[in-house]
Design a protein around this motif. Structure first.
Motif, short mmCIF file in Angstrom:
data_model
loop_
_atom_site.label_atom_id
_atom_site.label_comp_id
_atom_site.label_asym_id
_atom_site.label_seq_id
_atom_site.Cartn_x
_atom_site.Cartn_y
_atom_site.Cartn_z
N VAL A 147 0.85 -1.18 0.00
CA VAL A 147 0.00 0.00 0.00
C VAL A 147 0.89 1.24 0.00
N ARG A 148 0.43 2.28 -0.71
CA ARG A 148 1.14 3.56 -0.78
C ARG A 148 0.28 4.64 -0.15
N ASP A 149 0.90 5.75 0.19
CA ASP A 149 0.18 6.88 0.77
C ASP A 149 -1.01 7.29 -0.12
N ALA A 150 -0.81 7.29 -1.41
CA ALA A 150 -1.87 7.70 -2.34
C ALA A 150 -3.06 6.74 -2.33
N ASP A 151 -2.90 5.56 -1.76
CA ASP A 151 -3.98 4.55 -1.72
C ASP A 151 -4.88 4.68 -0.51
N VAL A 152 -4.50 5.50 0.45
CA VAL A 152 -5.16 5.51 1.75
C VAL A 152 -6.66 5.76 1.64
N GLU A 153 -7.09 6.75 0.90
CA GLU A 153 -8.53 7.05 0.78
C GLU A 153 -9.29 5.84 0.24
N LEU A 188 -5.62 6.00 9.32
CA LEU A 188 -4.94 4.95 8.56
C LEU A 188 -3.58 5.44 8.06
N ARG A 189 -3.51 6.68 7.61
CA ARG A 189 -2.25 7.24 7.13
C ARG A 189 -1.20 7.23 8.27
N THR A 190 -1.61 7.63 9.45
CA THR A 190 -0.69 7.64 10.60
C THR A 190 -0.24 6.23 10.95
N ALA A 191 -1.18 5.29 10.97
CA ALA A 191 -0.85 3.91 11.32
C ALA A 191 0.13 3.30 10.32
N LEU A 192 -0.06 3.62 9.04
CA LEU A 192 0.78 3.04 7.99
C LEU A 192 2.08 3.80 7.75
N PHE A 193 2.03 5.14 7.85
CA PHE A 193 3.15 5.95 7.40
C PHE A 193 3.63 6.99 8.40
N GLY A 194 3.08 6.96 9.62
CA GLY A 194 3.48 7.92 10.64
C GLY A 194 4.87 7.67 11.17
N PRO A 195 5.26 8.40 12.22
CA PRO A 195 6.61 8.28 12.76
C PRO A 195 6.94 6.89 13.31
N ALA A 196 5.95 6.16 13.78
CA ALA A 196 6.19 4.81 14.31
C ALA A 196 5.15 3.86 13.71
N PRO A 197 5.25 3.56 12.43
CA PRO A 197 4.23 2.70 11.81
C PRO A 197 4.18 1.32 12.44
N ALA A 198 2.97 0.87 12.74
CA ALA A 198 2.78 -0.45 13.34
C ALA A 198 1.82 -1.29 12.51
N LEU A 199 1.40 -0.76 11.39
CA LEU A 199 0.46 -1.43 10.49
C LEU A 199 1.07 -1.46 9.10
N TYR A 200 0.80 -2.53 8.38
CA TYR A 200 1.33 -2.70 7.03
C TYR A 200 0.18 -3.11 6.14
N GLY A 201 0.37 -2.97 4.85
CA GLY A 201 -0.73 -3.34 3.98
C GLY A 201 -0.28 -3.65 2.57
N HIS A 202 -1.14 -4.39 1.90
CA HIS A 202 -1.01 -4.70 0.49
C HIS A 202 -2.34 -4.39 -0.18
N VAL A 203 -2.29 -4.05 -1.44
CA VAL A 203 -3.51 -3.84 -2.21
C VAL A 203 -3.48 -4.75 -3.43
N ALA A 204 -4.69 -5.06 -3.91
CA ALA A 204 -4.86 -5.82 -5.15
C ALA A 204 -5.40 -4.86 -6.19
N GLU A 205 -4.71 -4.77 -7.30
CA GLU A 205 -5.13 -3.90 -8.40
C GLU A 205 -5.57 -4.74 -9.59
N VAL A 206 -6.61 -4.29 -10.24
CA VAL A 206 -7.04 -4.86 -11.52
C VAL A 206 -7.10 -3.71 -12.50
N ASP A 207 -6.32 -3.82 -13.56
CA ASP A 207 -6.26 -2.77 -14.58
C ASP A 207 -6.03 -1.40 -13.95
N GLY A 208 -5.15 -1.34 -12.94
CA GLY A 208 -4.78 -0.09 -12.30
C GLY A 208 -5.74 0.41 -11.24
#
Length: 163
Positions: A8-14, A40-60
């Motif tokens: 997951v990327r920051d741009a995916d958060v919404e 979610l942004r803080t949990a994934l990308f904040g100063p002490a991230p403790a959550l990770y993620g993956h996304v599934a894309e179909v045709d972008g």
């Protein structure tokens, strides 16, 4: 169909927040889901991230996600992954994306020497058959306990149980 699994990327958060709310609707508990993009942004990308993620894309376009965090097994002596949420939109189910998301997490486990990948699933969820087909075992002998809201605050305020 062109699909891929990626971190997951920051741009995916919404989009991921929208999918989390869709998952809550699917699980018949939309009133319990209060996740915001900021949280979610803080949990994934904040100063002490403790959550990770993956996304599934179909045709972008993102059509699924997996959010997870590391846990630790005192018995095995190493970390593992706890899969908090896995969701694939209905129109993309049955295409292998759920398996691909789980395979990405299994790959994380193998690469990092983690002992296990765990998650909870509602008894009525039709995915139970899919999970068992992968070799996942139900941990029926365990009962989940949870403290939230007032009971959680009450215990924190009175650790000795004097009230």
């Amino acid at each position: 169909m062109d699909h891929r699994i990626r971190r997951v990327r920051d741009a995916d958060v919404e989009t991921v927040v929208t999918l989390v709310h869709e998952l809550a609707e699917y699980e018949k508990a939309p009133q319990e889901c209060h996740l915001t993009a900021g949280q979610l942004r803080t949990a994934l990308f904040g100063p002490a991230p403790a959550l990770y993620g993956h996304v599934a894309e179909v045709d972008g376009r993102i059509v699924g996600f997996a959010l997870w965090f590391r846990n630790f097994s005192t018995w095995r002596g190493v970390h593992g992954i706890y899969l908090e949420d896995l969701f694939v939109r209905p129109e993309a189910r049955g295409t292998g994306l759920g398996r691909a998301l789980l395979a990405a997490l299994a790959g994380e486990c193998v690469r990092h020497g983690y002992a296990r990948l765990e998650w909870w699933v509602l008894d009525w969820n039709p995915a139970v058959g899919f999970y068992t087909s992968l070799g996942a075992e139900a941990m029926d002998e365990w009962t989940v306990y949870r403290l939230t809201d007032e009971p959680l605050r009450r215990l924190a305020a009175d650790p000795a149980g004097s009230a």
